[in-house]
Design a protein around this motif. Sequence first.
Motif, PDB file in Angstrom:
ATOM      1  N   PRO A   1       0.759  -1.460   0.083  1.00  0.00           N
ATOM      2  CA  PRO A   1      -0.517  -0.141   0.071  1.00  0.00           C
ATOM      3  C   PRO A   1       0.678   1.529  -0.049  1.00  0.00           C
ATOM      4  O   PRO A   1       2.120   1.054  -0.332  1.00  0.00           O
ATOM      5  CB  PRO A   1      -0.479  -0.591   1.463  1.00  0.00           C
ATOM      6  CG  PRO A   1      -0.137  -1.321   2.180  1.00  0.00           C
ATOM      7  CD  PRO A   1       0.505  -2.229   1.301  1.00  0.00           C
ATOM      8  N   VAL A   2       0.310   2.580  -0.247  1.00  0.00           N
ATOM      9  CA  VAL A   2       0.678   3.494  -0.397  1.00  0.00           C
ATOM     10  C   VAL A   2       1.664   4.096   1.120  1.00  0.00           C
ATOM     11  O   VAL A   2       3.175   4.327   0.509  1.00  0.00           O
ATOM     12  CB  VAL A   2       0.088   4.395  -0.448  1.00  0.00           C
ATOM     13  CG1 VAL A   2       0.192   6.572  -0.255  1.00  0.00           C
ATOM     14  CG2 VAL A   2      -0.419   4.550  -1.928  1.00  0.00           C
ATOM     15  N   ARG A   3       1.043   3.598   2.173  1.00  0.00           N
ATOM     16  CA  ARG A   3       2.021   4.130   2.975  1.00  0.00           C
ATOM     17  C   ARG A   3       3.408   3.293   3.199  1.00  0.00           C
ATOM     18  O   ARG A   3       4.333   4.074   3.810  1.00  0.00           O
ATOM     19  CB  ARG A   3       1.355   4.239   4.645  1.00  0.00           C
ATOM     20  CG  ARG A   3       2.216   4.709   5.736  1.00  0.00           C
ATOM     21  CD  ARG A   3       2.347   5.431   5.882  1.00  0.00           C
ATOM     22  NE  ARG A   3       2.774   5.236   7.069  1.00  0.00           N
ATOM     23  CZ  ARG A   3       2.399   6.194   8.517  1.00  0.00           C
ATOM     24  NH1 ARG A   3       1.534   6.850   7.794  1.00  0.00           N
ATOM     25  NH2 ARG A   3       3.299   6.660   9.251  1.00  0.00           N
TER      26      ARG A   3
ATOM     27  N   VAL B   1       5.510   4.662   1.393  1.00  0.00           N
ATOM     28  CA  VAL B   1       6.868   5.337   1.781  1.00  0.00           C
ATOM     29  C   VAL B   1       7.008   5.561   2.593  1.00  0.00           C
ATOM     30  O   VAL B   1       8.767   6.377   2.610  1.00  0.00           O
ATOM     31  CB  VAL B   1       5.104   6.489   1.793  1.00  0.00           C
ATOM     32  CG1 VAL B   1       5.503   7.392   2.378  1.00  0.00           C
ATOM     33  CG2 VAL B   1       4.103   6.926   0.678  1.00  0.00           C
TER      34      VAL B   1
ATOM     35  N   GLY C   1      -2.246   0.274  -3.877  1.00  0.00           N
ATOM     36  CA  GLY C   1      -2.945   1.198  -3.763  1.00  0.00           C
ATOM     37  C   GLY C   1      -3.592   1.966  -4.245  1.00  0.00           C
ATOM     38  O   GLY C   1      -4.979   2.521  -4.763  1.00  0.00           O
ATOM     39  N   TYR C   2      -3.164   2.971  -5.658  1.00  0.00           N
ATOM     40  CA  TYR C   2      -3.887   3.539  -6.471  1.00  0.00           C
ATOM     41  C   TYR C   2      -4.490   2.138  -7.472  1.00  0.00           C
ATOM     42  O   TYR C   2      -5.647   2.861  -8.122  1.00  0.00           O
ATOM     43  CB  TYR C   2      -2.343   3.599  -7.105  1.00  0.00           C
ATOM     44  CG  TYR C   2      -3.209   4.156  -9.055  1.00  0.00           C
ATOM     45  CD1 TYR C   2      -3.228   6.193  -8.682  1.00  0.00           C
ATOM     46  CD2 TYR C   2      -2.955   4.689 -10.115  1.00  0.00           C
ATOM     47  CE1 TYR C   2      -3.411   7.133  -9.132  1.00  0.00           C
ATOM     48  CE2 TYR C   2      -3.019   4.672 -11.299  1.00  0.00           C
ATOM     49  CZ  TYR C   2      -3.603   6.372 -10.806  1.00  0.00           C
ATOM     50  OH  TYR C   2      -3.853   7.806 -11.513  1.00  0.00           O
TER      51      TYR C   2
ATOM     52  N   ARG D   1      -5.659  -0.600  -6.422  1.00  0.00           N
ATOM     53  CA  ARG D   1      -7.122  -1.851  -5.620  1.00  0.00           C
ATOM     54  C   ARG D   1      -6.981  -3.273  -6.574  1.00  0.00           C
ATOM     55  O   ARG D   1      -8.579  -3.597  -6.357  1.00  0.00           O
ATOM     56  CB  ARG D   1      -8.437  -0.560  -5.384  1.00  0.00           C
ATOM     57  CG  ARG D   1      -9.269   0.197  -4.742  1.00  0.00           C
ATOM     58  CD  ARG D   1      -8.341   1.770  -5.037  1.00  0.00           C
ATOM     59  NE  ARG D   1      -8.510   3.136  -4.568  1.00  0.00           N
ATOM     60  CZ  ARG D   1      -7.941   4.300  -4.594  1.00  0.00           C
ATOM     61  NH1 ARG D   1      -7.272   4.348  -6.082  1.00  0.00           N
ATOM     62  NH2 ARG D   1      -8.963   4.907  -4.665  1.00  0.00           N
TER      63      ARG D   1
ATOM     64  N   LEU E   1      -1.712  11.582  -4.273  1.00  0.00           N
ATOM     65  CA  LEU E   1      -3.252  11.409  -4.169  1.00  0.00           C
ATOM     66  C   LEU E   1      -4.221  12.943  -4.826  1.00  0.00           C
ATOM     67  O   LEU E   1      -3.193  13.263  -5.797  1.00  0.00           O
ATOM     68  CB  LEU E   1      -2.875  11.588  -2.595  1.00  0.00           C
ATOM     69  CG  LEU E   1      -2.180  10.737  -1.529  1.00  0.00           C
ATOM     70  CD1 LEU E   1      -2.419  10.868  -0.543  1.00  0.00           C
ATOM     71  CD2 LEU E   1      -2.373   9.524  -2.156  1.00  0.00           C
TER      72      LEU E   1
ATOM     73  N   GLY F   1      -6.409  11.396  -9.466  1.00  0.00           N
ATOM     74  CA  GLY F   1      -5.476   9.892 -10.241  1.00  0.00           C
ATOM     75  C   GLY F   1      -6.441   9.067  -9.631  1.00  0.00           C
ATOM     76  O   GLY F   1      -6.492   7.377  -9.429  1.00  0.00           O
ATOM     77  N   TYR F   2      -5.999   9.468  -8.200  1.00  0.00           N
ATOM     78  CA  TYR F   2      -5.850   8.171  -7.393  1.00  0.00           C
ATOM     79  C   TYR F   2      -7.376   8.272  -6.393  1.00  0.00           C
ATOM     80  O   TYR F   2      -7.992   6.931  -6.422  1.00  0.00           O
ATOM     81  CB  TYR F   2      -5.237   9.321  -5.687  1.00  0.00           C
ATOM     82  CG  TYR F   2      -4.644   7.899  -4.551  1.00  0.00           C
ATOM     83  CD1 TYR F   2      -4.173   6.521  -5.348  1.00  0.00           C
ATOM     84  CD2 TYR F   2      -6.037   7.879  -3.476  1.00  0.00           C
ATOM     85  CE1 TYR F   2      -3.729   5.654  -4.116  1.00  0.00           C
ATOM     86  CE2 TYR F   2      -5.816   6.622  -2.861  1.00  0.00           C
ATOM     87  CZ  TYR F   2      -4.526   5.163  -2.948  1.00  0.00           C
ATOM     88  OH  TYR F   2      -4.259   4.490  -1.690  1.00  0.00           O
ATOM     89  N   SER F   3      -8.660   8.682  -6.681  1.00  0.00           N
ATOM     90  CA  SER F   3     -10.013   8.310  -6.645  1.00  0.00           C
ATOM     91  C   SER F   3     -10.816   8.002  -7.457  1.00  0.00           C
ATOM     92  O   SER F   3     -11.597   8.287  -7.413  1.00  0.00           O
ATOM     93  CB  SER F   3      -9.892   9.543  -4.899  1.00  0.00           C
ATOM     94  OG  SER F   3      -8.980   9.673  -3.791  1.00  0.00           O
ATOM     95  N   ARG F   4     -10.322   9.189  -8.824  1.00  0.00           N
ATOM     96  CA  ARG F   4     -10.880   8.460  -9.686  1.00  0.00           C
ATOM     97  C   ARG F   4     -12.242   9.944  -9.816  1.00  0.00           C
ATOM     98  O   ARG F   4     -13.465   8.980  -9.662  1.00  0.00           O
ATOM     99  CB  ARG F   4     -11.647   7.442  -9.985  1.00  0.00           C
ATOM    100  CG  ARG F   4     -10.462   6.356 -11.169  1.00  0.00           C
ATOM    101  CD  ARG F   4      -9.211   6.416 -10.421  1.00  0.00           C
ATOM    102  NE  ARG F   4      -9.106   5.192 -10.484  1.00  0.00           N
ATOM    103  CZ  ARG F   4      -7.294   4.470 -10.047  1.00  0.00           C
ATOM    104  NH1 ARG F   4      -6.970   5.124  -8.814  1.00  0.00           N
ATOM    105  NH2 ARG F   4      -6.925   3.641  -9.980  1.00  0.00           N
TER     106      ARG F   4
ATOM    107  N   ASP G   1      -9.863   9.239   1.867  1.00  0.00           N
ATOM    108  CA  ASP G   1      -8.851   8.434   0.133  1.00  0.00           C
ATOM    109  C   ASP G   1      -7.111   8.649   0.731  1.00  0.00           C
ATOM    110  O   ASP G   1      -6.222   8.713   0.760  1.00  0.00           O
ATOM    111  CB  ASP G   1      -8.954   9.027  -0.911  1.00  0.00           C
ATOM    112  CG  ASP G   1     -10.195   7.612  -1.396  1.00  0.00           C
ATOM    113  OD1 ASP G   1     -10.780   6.889  -1.104  1.00  0.00           O
ATOM    114  OD2 ASP G   1     -10.518   7.744  -2.531  1.00  0.00           O
TER     115      ASP G   1
ATOM    116  N   ALA H   1      -4.855   6.317   3.116  1.00  0.00           N
ATOM    117  CA  ALA H   1      -3.604   6.653   1.909  1.00  0.00           C
ATOM    118  C   ALA H   1      -2.176   6.646   3.176  1.00  0.00           C
ATOM    119  O   ALA H   1      -1.084   5.675   3.204  1.00  0.00           O
ATOM    120  CB  ALA H   1      -3.448   6.797   0.924  1.00  0.00           C
ATOM    121  N   PHE H   2      -1.771   7.787   3.772  1.00  0.00           N
ATOM    122  CA  PHE H   2      -0.734   8.251   4.745  1.00  0.00           C
ATOM    123  C   PHE H   2      -1.419   7.366   5.991  1.00  0.00           C
ATOM    124  O   PHE H   2      -0.068   6.932   6.429  1.00  0.00           O
ATOM    125  CB  PHE H   2      -1.006   9.164   4.987  1.00  0.00           C
ATOM    126  CG  PHE H   2      -0.343  10.152   3.534  1.00  0.00           C
ATOM    127  CD1 PHE H   2       0.931   9.334   3.612  1.00  0.00           C
ATOM    128  CD2 PHE H   2      -0.637  11.173   3.120  1.00  0.00           C
ATOM    129  CE1 PHE H   2       1.846  10.333   2.464  1.00  0.00           C
ATOM    130  CE2 PHE H   2      -0.089  12.064   2.745  1.00  0.00           C
ATOM    131  CZ  PHE H   2       1.708  10.962   1.617  1.00  0.00           C
TER     132      PHE H   2
END
Lengths: 234, 234
Positions: free
Chosen positions: A127-129, A132, A149-150, A152, B146, B149-152, B163, B167-168
């Motif tokens: 996932p994103v975190r 990171v 994450g991007y 799903r 984020l 693009g990430y959440s559409r 989101d 994400a974090f």
Amino acid sequence: MTIRALVFDVFGTLVDWRSGVAREAQRLLSAHAPGLDAGAFADAWRGRYDPSMETVRSGARPFVDLDTLQTESLPEVLAAFGISGVPETVRAELVQAWHRLDAWPEVPAAMARLRERFLLAPNSNGPVRLMVDLARRNGLIFDAVLGAGYSRDYKPKPALYRDAVAAFGFAPEETMMVAAHSNDLAAAASHGLATAHLARPSEHGPAGGETAPSVPVTYAARDLADLADQLGCH
Amino acid sequence: MTIRALVFDVFGTLVDWRSGVAREAQRLLSAHAPGLDAGAFADAWRGRYDPSMETVRSGARPFVDLDTLQTESLPEVLAAFGISGVPETVRAELVQAWHRLDAWPEVPAAMARLRERFLLAPNSNGPVRLMVDLARRNGLIFDAVLGAGYSRDYKPKPALYRDAVAAFGFAPEETMMVAAHSNDLAAAASHGLATAHLARPSEHGPAGGETAPSVPVTYAARDLADLADQLGCH
């Protein structure tokens, strides 16, 4: 066609998951499991990674992230090693082991060289975190975080390769998937991406790792520094 | 509660869209429209931005990215200014103007200070590649990209705030939305995020910009450097 963006597998390709998970397992479980073979523990946990993702890939359940899957599979791994009585807080810390992995030694400097020429993003099942945390720990600078994450979903589902190409907006053949795993590269190639294989002969510790691709690739490299050399980076 | 991650509005908050779009319009349209009021042209194009996103937010059409929306709205803007005969290649270059915007002067140095203390990501209605181009152009380093693009979907829809928090992986109140627009901050606050307002009195050129928030915020700052000061960054 010129390569313009690189998207990276992370576990095994950029970071040494086995040593990192073993180190944290040793640290966190020593009181509960004297004499634990921490490398075998890491292997066993990693062994549950693909089957757990398959429950999402197959559509049997909605997308949940890798932290969730690792949290769910941990009790089975502990039980397999005969370890009991591990408090929930320690189990949560163990899941964080996957966020505390070290890059293979040449990766930070090679990534900085690649950044001068290419757009860069992880395209991992993490996932994103988690991405990171690994980037911050190892001093890696990415332009974006793509992957599970991007999208799903989990590699090797098509969305992860298609979304990675679309996010940077180059042609598929201008976008290169970099991985130490031939199955990941075969999937990427099937969607038109260029591919680069990195040899990681100690990914699985005594069980080795891929020393060469088993599928056709655009580049085959000894490691990320060798890939940067082959791509003409200074 | 401690702030741990900052997520940023970008157009107007971090970058000066009006001057950048006007500069590119002047450069690309001078042959077609002598005497063009390029600032007014930028304003008119920006004026179509929110209505075009609303077609996605409302569910009237599936998600398409901002480049697509700007491409679609450009002919109306050209027509409104009486400009005709602009080749498709020039129109495509004009859409790229939104990828070539300069940061407000204090932003690069302030962002580097914030990076020492916080995880950072754009949470913008622009697509990934646009965020990447602006970051590279202005020397900004983010941990992730984020936003739309990430959440559409488009702000102020809930997905973009939820989101970004997920994400974090911090609590909503540990995640702070930074914007020069009170409506963005009101939406973020409704999902529990901390909020920081930046004054951007020249965002809209002669028409001004928000000099202070019109809603309750966690921090109100003169600019990003002032926010970094208020957050105790060195």
